[in-house]
Design a protein around this motif. Structure first.
Motif: not given
Ligand code: DQA
Length: 151
Positions: A109-115, A83-88
């Motif tokens: 998370v910054h060393a992982r997938e762009a999403f 939800y970090t990457h999706t939840s307004v």
């Protein structure tokens, strides 16, 4: 004694068996024990929760804002999972509740997938912790205690 609320979002109930190369072998129950020890070391009580449901996390953040305003809560450590990457909605809940919150990720998370590089939580958080494995929970609780004692 004030409380630290540690909230865990979706799939974190699977810790221990979920992608151990990324998240390690500690279970969520192990993480709770680690948090208990960290809270005890900093004179805090612990409220430790996990939900796979966005709305439940939002309700808990609203409660946390009321508890912090009433002086019973030091703040929140939130691992919002994906939800970090999706939840307004979580972003708005943190801001709306006015709660002091530390964003936490087990992995970097910054060393992982762009999403995973964008976070809706970060602009609403007081601080961000990522990449320390589950030890980050203890470090985040120490940071929360420091923020609270500086008030
Ligand atoms: C996570 C990182 C997120 O990208 C992922 O969706 C998770 C766990 C972490 O703790 O590293 O579920 O928040």
């Amino acid at each position: 004694m004030k409380t630290a609320l540690v909230l865990n979002g979706p799939n974190l109930n699977l810790l221990g068996t979920r992608e151990p190369a990324v998240y390690g072998s500690a279970t969520l129950a192990d993480v709770e024990q680690l948090c208990l020890r960290a809270c005890a070391a900093h004179g805090l009580a612990l409220d430790f929760r996990q939900s796979n449901h966005e709305g439940e996390l939002i309700d808990w953040l609203h409660q946390a804002g009321r508890a912090e305003a009433a002086g019973s809560l030091a703040g929140v450590v939130l691992n919002a999972g994906a939800y970090t990457h999706t939840s307004v909605a979580l972003h708005d809940a943190i801001k709306g509740a006015g709660v002091t919150l530390i964003e936490l990720h087990i992995s970097n998370v910054h060393a992982r997938e762009a999403f995973r590089h964008h976070s809706y939580i970060s602009p609403a958080a007081k601080a961000v912790m990522a990449g320390f494995g589950v030890a980050g929970y203890g470090l985040a609780i120490a940071g929360l205690a420091q923020i609270d004692s500086a008030r």
